[in-house]
Design a protein around this motif. Sequence first.
Motif, PDB file in Angstrom:
ATOM      1  N   VAL A  28      41.791  39.864  45.981  1.00 39.13           N
ATOM      2  CA  VAL A  28      40.590  39.338  45.337  1.00 39.13           C
ATOM      3  C   VAL A  28      40.953  38.930  43.918  1.00 39.13           C
ATOM      4  O   VAL A  28      41.748  39.607  43.255  1.00 39.13           O
ATOM      5  CB  VAL A  28      39.449  40.395  45.328  1.00 39.13           C
ATOM      6  N   VAL A  80      38.861  38.191  38.255  1.00 38.46           N
ATOM      7  CA  VAL A  80      37.567  37.906  37.643  1.00 38.46           C
ATOM      8  C   VAL A  80      36.410  38.258  38.576  1.00 38.46           C
ATOM      9  O   VAL A  80      35.293  38.518  38.126  1.00 38.46           O
ATOM     10  CB  VAL A  80      37.493  36.421  37.218  1.00 38.46           C
ATOM     11  N   ASP A  81      36.662  38.305  39.885  1.00 37.90           N
ATOM     12  CA  ASP A  81      35.603  38.574  40.867  1.00 37.90           C
ATOM     13  C   ASP A  81      35.624  39.998  41.405  1.00 37.90           C
ATOM     14  O   ASP A  81      34.695  40.406  42.109  1.00 37.90           O
ATOM     15  CB  ASP A  81      35.731  37.613  42.060  1.00 37.90           C
ATOM     16  N   ASP A 103      32.555  42.535  40.841  1.00 42.17           N
ATOM     17  CA  ASP A 103      31.345  42.054  41.516  1.00 42.17           C
ATOM     18  C   ASP A 103      31.453  42.231  43.025  1.00 42.17           C
ATOM     19  O   ASP A 103      30.474  42.580  43.693  1.00 42.17           O
ATOM     20  CB  ASP A 103      31.104  40.576  41.191  1.00 42.17           C
ATOM     21  N   GLU A 104      32.640  41.997  43.557  1.00 47.62           N
ATOM     22  CA  GLU A 104      32.840  42.130  45.006  1.00 47.62           C
ATOM     23  C   GLU A 104      32.656  43.584  45.449  1.00 47.62           C
ATOM     24  O   GLU A 104      32.092  43.857  46.507  1.00 47.62           O
ATOM     25  CB  GLU A 104      34.240  41.637  45.382  1.00 47.62           C
ATOM     26  N   ASP A 154      41.827  32.899  34.126  1.00 47.56           N
ATOM     27  CA  ASP A 154      41.818  34.233  34.743  1.00 47.56           C
ATOM     28  C   ASP A 154      42.696  35.218  33.962  1.00 47.56           C
ATOM     29  O   ASP A 154      43.176  36.197  34.519  1.00 47.56           O
ATOM     30  CB  ASP A 154      42.241  34.161  36.207  1.00 47.56           C
ATOM     31  N   THR A 208      44.309  29.049  36.649  1.00 49.13           N
ATOM     32  CA  THR A 208      44.845  30.297  37.186  1.00 49.13           C
ATOM     33  C   THR A 208      46.184  30.650  36.538  1.00 49.13           C
ATOM     34  O   THR A 208      46.849  29.793  35.941  1.00 49.13           O
ATOM     35  CB  THR A 208      45.060  30.200  38.706  1.00 49.13           C
TER      36      THR A 208
END
Length: 237
Positions: free
Chosen positions: A37, A40-41, A44-45, A106, A125
Amino acid sequence: MASSSLTLGYVPGGTPAKWARIWAERHPDIPLHLRTVAAVDAADEVRAGAFDVAVLRLPADTSGLAVIPLYEETTVAVVPTDHILSAADELTASDLDDEPTLVPLDHVVDWADAPGAPVDHRPETTASAIELVAAGLGVLIVPQSLARLYHRKDLTYRPIADAPACPVVLAVPEGSQSALVEDFIGIVRGRKPGSSRTQAEPKPKRTAREKTLAKQAARAAAGKIARQPGQAKRGRR
């Protein structure tokens, strides 16, 4: 058919292979699904329930998550193999003061006063930034695991002695620790098969005052035993 499974998310550069191997040995009938993953996410995931547990880097918004520190990564500078900085075994921030630096969107190194002169273009990225380093457009500051992940023959990296470290943590949604999640946390913490949390975690050390009070209580108890009812003192009529 397996009655249950566990899903582990991990950011690029994370290395869950050892934990996955131990999990397979201890739970051969319960699959462990591994999914990468974007950093940055990641938080939240986890909050959204995409993973039962995840390996992520700080800083991150960890509200609503239970976080277990794992380790800290060395921060390094990625440069072309023929760059002047590659001549040193270790760098300091001052070595990078005049260097153009690439800061991808990122970017994960939390360094408020990072050295260097950031170039105007920000790659999307870290992988894209690596390409620009190879093209000679700047230096990239990253955790060591990312430098290894994106290794190329024409690039090298050097540790930055006075740079902040990059913390890596294990995160799970607060209040949702299942027995399987607890088992996985035990593996990460090095617990042996069949050991409980109580057995694995050392008892808290007593303070000096607590030790003194315990000794006083033991002496008092010994005195009471020595003077039990029915045992008359000698010399008394």
